[in-house]
Design a protein around this motif. Sequence first.
Motif, PDB file in Angstrom:
ATOM      1  N   PHE A   1       0.920  -1.166   0.091  1.00  0.00           N
ATOM      2  CA  PHE A   1      -0.100  -0.066  -0.093  1.00  0.00           C
ATOM      3  C   PHE A   1       0.885   1.239   0.001  1.00  0.00           C
ATOM      4  N   TRP A   2       1.784   1.357   1.066  1.00  0.00           N
ATOM      5  CA  TRP A   2       2.621   2.369   1.050  1.00  0.00           C
ATOM      6  C   TRP A   2       3.627   2.635  -0.216  1.00  0.00           C
ATOM      7  N   GLY A   3       4.110   1.327  -0.607  1.00  0.00           N
ATOM      8  CA  GLY A   3       4.801   1.591  -1.882  1.00  0.00           C
ATOM      9  C   GLY A   3       3.986   2.132  -3.098  1.00  0.00           C
ATOM     10  N   GLU A   4       2.976   1.631  -3.324  1.00  0.00           N
ATOM     11  CA  GLU A   4       1.818   2.276  -4.391  1.00  0.00           C
ATOM     12  C   GLU A   4       1.679   3.649  -4.023  1.00  0.00           C
ATOM     13  N   ILE A   5       1.387   4.443  -2.974  1.00  0.00           N
ATOM     14  CA  ILE A   5       1.283   5.637  -2.721  1.00  0.00           C
ATOM     15  C   ILE A   5       2.475   6.280  -2.847  1.00  0.00           C
ATOM     16  N   VAL A   6       3.686   5.995  -2.657  1.00  0.00           N
ATOM     17  CA  VAL A   6       4.995   6.679  -3.057  1.00  0.00           C
ATOM     18  C   VAL A   6       5.116   6.421  -4.656  1.00  0.00           C
ATOM     19  N   GLU A   7       5.019   5.734  -5.075  1.00  0.00           N
ATOM     20  CA  GLU A   7       5.322   5.259  -6.514  1.00  0.00           C
ATOM     21  C   GLU A   7       4.312   5.964  -7.340  1.00  0.00           C
ATOM     22  N   GLN A   8       3.285   5.893  -7.275  1.00  0.00           N
ATOM     23  CA  GLN A   8       2.112   6.735  -7.998  1.00  0.00           C
ATOM     24  C   GLN A   8       2.002   8.164  -7.696  1.00  0.00           C
ATOM     25  N   GLY A   9       2.622   8.621  -6.759  1.00  0.00           N
ATOM     26  CA  GLY A   9       2.670   9.976  -6.662  1.00  0.00           C
ATOM     27  C   GLY A   9       1.395  10.586  -5.915  1.00  0.00           C
ATOM     28  N   VAL A  10       0.811   9.791  -4.987  1.00  0.00           N
ATOM     29  CA  VAL A  10      -0.587  10.103  -4.319  1.00  0.00           C
ATOM     30  C   VAL A  10      -0.440  11.180  -3.388  1.00  0.00           C
ATOM     31  N   THR A  11      -0.899  12.291  -3.626  1.00  0.00           N
ATOM     32  CA  THR A  11      -0.815  13.428  -2.621  1.00  0.00           C
ATOM     33  C   THR A  11      -2.026  13.629  -1.963  1.00  0.00           C
ATOM     34  N   GLU A  12      -3.330  13.121  -2.568  1.00  0.00           N
ATOM     35  CA  GLU A  12      -4.497  13.718  -1.765  1.00  0.00           C
ATOM     36  C   GLU A  12      -5.318  12.465  -1.601  1.00  0.00           C
TER      37      GLU A  12
END
Length: 274
Positions: free
Chosen positions: A56-67
Amino acid sequence: MTSRVPTPLPFADHVERESARFRTVLADADPAARVPTCPDWSADDLLWHLAEVQWFWGEIVEQGVTERGGLAAVEAARVARPADREGLLACFDHATARLRRVLSQLPADTERWMWADDHTVGYIARRQAHEALVHRLDAELATGQRTPLDPCLSADGVDEALVVMRGHEDDPAEPGLAADPLGGAVVVSAVDTMHTWTVTPLRVHGTESDGDELDVLALDVAQGARPGVTTEVCGTAADLDAWLWNRPPAGEVTRVGDADALAAVDRVVSRAVD
């Protein structure tokens, strides 16, 4: 004693190291072995949990999720839990390697969505280092293979547990909340790393700015030892970190002073943290 843990630590390296130990311990464990510190989980449940969290957190970081709105796409990308140990280990290996890679590629101050106030890659790395550390301990307790925890990472874990996970700060944006002391101040001392915190247990209650009712136990946290406070909880950084996460310390955590203040702190610490 030093008033604050020196940061940042090489959190991405700690993620890799603690995850590797976690995997080693669980690779040959009975899949159905119970995890005493997470009694609803088997060894395979624990393995899948950390794989999911790191994915999950790898996906947040890799996909550039900011919101927060970007979380829907992250959730849609989840994969089903594998049915066997080999599949679980493969998912875990992929999640850990990807998380380590993306955390190392970006500056720590890069913005990413986070549920905490610190919306940076640096805090995601910090949180995931401690996630891996605590669950490594769970894996070792499930298999009877306990080994020492890193003192520096554990000291930072005490700081994070007190300040972020269980701490409370007055927020001008939340005028509907009140914080009532539950007991006197208590000094928490890591005797091996020479760090101290002074905590006061609170009941935080009222109406949040979004209209939700809040009634929780928390800590007012100050760095260092406050003059005149004689009630104390002390132990090694690793044992304090374990205590704050409701895991059994390897050694002794000693307590001296006001029994009511100590009991109030225990009430806060015993509260489950999601």
